[in-house]
Design a protein around this motif. Sequence first.
Motif, mmCIF file in Angstrom:
data_model
loop_
_atom_site.group_PDB
_atom_site.id
_atom_site.type_symbol
_atom_site.label_atom_id
_atom_site.label_comp_id
_atom_site.label_asym_id
_atom_site.label_seq_id
_atom_site.Cartn_x
_atom_site.Cartn_y
_atom_site.Cartn_z
ATOM 1 N N CYS A 1 -34.985 28.583 16.674
ATOM 2 C CA CYS A 1 -33.755 28.894 17.580
ATOM 3 C C CYS A 1 -33.218 29.896 17.501
ATOM 4 O O CYS A 1 -32.402 30.505 18.547
ATOM 5 C CB CYS A 1 -32.635 27.682 17.085
ATOM 6 S SG CYS A 1 -33.341 25.884 17.011
ATOM 7 N N MET B 1 -34.763 22.214 24.801
ATOM 8 C CA MET B 1 -35.176 23.209 23.952
ATOM 9 C C MET B 1 -36.332 23.236 23.060
ATOM 10 O O MET B 1 -36.534 22.194 22.885
ATOM 11 C CB MET B 1 -33.723 23.375 22.875
ATOM 12 C CG MET B 1 -32.611 23.906 23.764
ATOM 13 S SD MET B 1 -32.655 25.624 24.167
ATOM 14 C CE MET B 1 -32.032 25.623 26.018
ATOM 15 N N CYS C 1 -33.434 33.382 19.831
ATOM 16 C CA CYS C 1 -32.695 33.449 21.177
ATOM 17 C C CYS C 1 -31.263 33.208 21.016
ATOM 18 O O CYS C 1 -30.405 33.853 21.550
ATOM 19 C CB CYS C 1 -33.126 32.496 22.256
ATOM 20 S SG CYS C 1 -34.686 32.912 22.936
ATOM 21 N N HIS C 2 -30.959 32.465 19.908
ATOM 22 C CA HIS C 2 -29.315 32.006 19.923
ATOM 23 C C HIS C 2 -28.633 32.993 18.649
ATOM 24 O O HIS C 2 -27.572 32.545 18.648
ATOM 25 C CB HIS C 2 -29.131 30.615 19.470
ATOM 26 C CG HIS C 2 -29.784 29.543 20.818
ATOM 27 N ND1 HIS C 2 -28.422 29.492 21.670
ATOM 28 C CD2 HIS C 2 -30.593 29.064 21.016
ATOM 29 C CE1 HIS C 2 -29.005 28.720 22.493
ATOM 30 N NE2 HIS C 2 -30.394 28.406 22.361
HETATM 31 C C1 HEC Z 1 -36.459 31.475 24.292
HETATM 32 C C2 HEC Z 1 -34.995 31.349 24.099
HETATM 33 C C3 HEC Z 1 -34.524 30.035 23.296
HETATM 34 C C4 HEC Z 1 -34.642 29.317 22.312
HETATM 35 C C5 HEC Z 1 -36.135 29.620 21.488
HETATM 36 C C6 HEC Z 1 -33.837 28.262 22.151
HETATM 37 N N1 HEC Z 1 -32.905 28.317 23.043
HETATM 38 FE FE1 HEC Z 1 -31.439 27.249 23.246
HETATM 39 N N2 HEC Z 1 -30.900 27.892 24.829
HETATM 40 C C7 HEC Z 1 -31.449 29.224 25.596
HETATM 41 C C8 HEC Z 1 -30.671 29.226 26.889
HETATM 42 C C9 HEC Z 1 -31.221 30.423 27.790
HETATM 43 C C10 HEC Z 1 -29.966 28.441 26.953
HETATM 44 C C11 HEC Z 1 -28.841 28.296 28.314
HETATM 45 C C12 HEC Z 1 -29.731 27.320 29.120
HETATM 46 C C13 HEC Z 1 -29.115 26.945 30.225
HETATM 47 O O1 HEC Z 1 -27.824 27.369 30.444
HETATM 48 O O2 HEC Z 1 -29.791 26.398 31.106
HETATM 49 C C14 HEC Z 1 -29.977 27.367 25.965
HETATM 50 C C15 HEC Z 1 -28.897 26.491 25.440
HETATM 51 C C16 HEC Z 1 -28.787 25.782 24.501
HETATM 52 C C17 HEC Z 1 -27.848 24.914 24.116
HETATM 53 C C18 HEC Z 1 -26.839 24.478 25.039
HETATM 54 C C19 HEC Z 1 -25.483 25.190 24.850
HETATM 55 C C20 HEC Z 1 -24.361 24.894 25.411
HETATM 56 O O3 HEC Z 1 -23.157 25.109 25.120
HETATM 57 O O4 HEC Z 1 -24.586 24.627 26.740
HETATM 58 C C21 HEC Z 1 -28.186 24.425 22.751
HETATM 59 C C22 HEC Z 1 -27.283 23.227 22.329
HETATM 60 C C23 HEC Z 1 -29.319 24.928 22.503
HETATM 61 N N3 HEC Z 1 -29.943 25.884 23.297
HETATM 62 C C24 HEC Z 1 -30.033 24.674 21.162
HETATM 63 C C25 HEC Z 1 -31.127 25.099 20.968
HETATM 64 C C26 HEC Z 1 -31.882 24.747 19.733
HETATM 65 C C27 HEC Z 1 -31.413 23.763 18.612
HETATM 66 C C28 HEC Z 1 -32.973 25.449 19.534
HETATM 67 C C29 HEC Z 1 -34.018 25.472 18.514
HETATM 68 C C30 HEC Z 1 -34.609 24.220 18.280
HETATM 69 C C31 HEC Z 1 -32.994 26.418 20.788
HETATM 70 N N4 HEC Z 1 -31.848 26.307 21.534
HETATM 71 C C32 HEC Z 1 -34.095 27.298 21.057
HETATM 72 C C33 HEC Z 1 -32.480 29.568 25.060
HETATM 73 C C34 HEC Z 1 -33.190 29.308 24.040
#
Ligand code: HEC
Length: 203
Positions: A45, A117, A48-49
């Motif tokens: 995670c 995710m 990206c985050h």
């Molecule tokens: C490749 C990049 C990437 C990775 C790796 C990633 N994310 Fe994300 N995540 C994003 C993006 C881009 C968004 C926004 C998506 C959207 O708006 O549709 C997002 C949105 C989210 C959100 C929603 C947040 C909100 O307030 O709306 C959560 C919760 C989240 N991710 C958790 C995780 C978790 C837990 C992991 C690891 C298991 C993870 N992400 C891995 C790119 C990533």
Amino acid sequence: MTWLRQFGLWIVGLLLLALALARGAASADSPDQLARGAEVFTIRCQPCHGDVGQGLALWRLTWAPEDQNCASRKCHGLGHPPDGFYMPNDAPAIIGKGALTHFATARELYGYISRRMPFDKPGELSASDYWAVAAYLLRENGKLPAGIQLDDSTAGAVAIGAPAAAPEALPAGASVALLILAGFVGSVCAWAAVLKWRKWRKH
Ligand code: HEC
């Protein structure tokens, strides 16, 4: 001065009780799940985050200027080469003030992350890793009740976005113990004052 000795014993006893309660509250957490959650976060995670879940926009500012345009066509823009993948310009904050609050419960959060995710490979993790990382995110956001193992049977009752009860500064056990101690010390002081006063009146 036997009363003093007796009180000494009481104080030691109460201190031990306070310690035991505080320890009980702290050790009831689910360390395995949280440790695994931290691992999953870092590997899957964080890229990206952000290193502390602050979101890509903020994290990116700490990088060298030439690395800051992730959405360029060569890496994560539309029409990227085969070794890249499309990525919006930002990944939102998932740790910090106000993060995750549009999820009502931990079950909703789990539902979202397990379907969507990691963004580049949705659904790739095991169920237990999704629960673990959800538990970790909630703990980092101060929303994980102490001692809970997050899973299908407990997640519905863990509120995230709903107005939370006033945050508790101390684990429940510790604050009860502190209250007992404070009350006790207060009454010992009052009692000593009364004794002093009686003695003073006799003279
Ligand atoms: C490749 C990049 C990437 C990775 C790796 C990633 N994310 Fe994300 N995540 C994003 C993006 C881009 C968004 C926004 C998506 C959207 O708006 O549709 C997002 C949105 C989210 C959100 C929603 C947040 C909100 O307030 O709306 C959560 C919760 C989240 N991710 C958790 C995780 C978790 C837990 C992991 C690891 C298991 C993870 N992400 C891995 C790119 C990533």
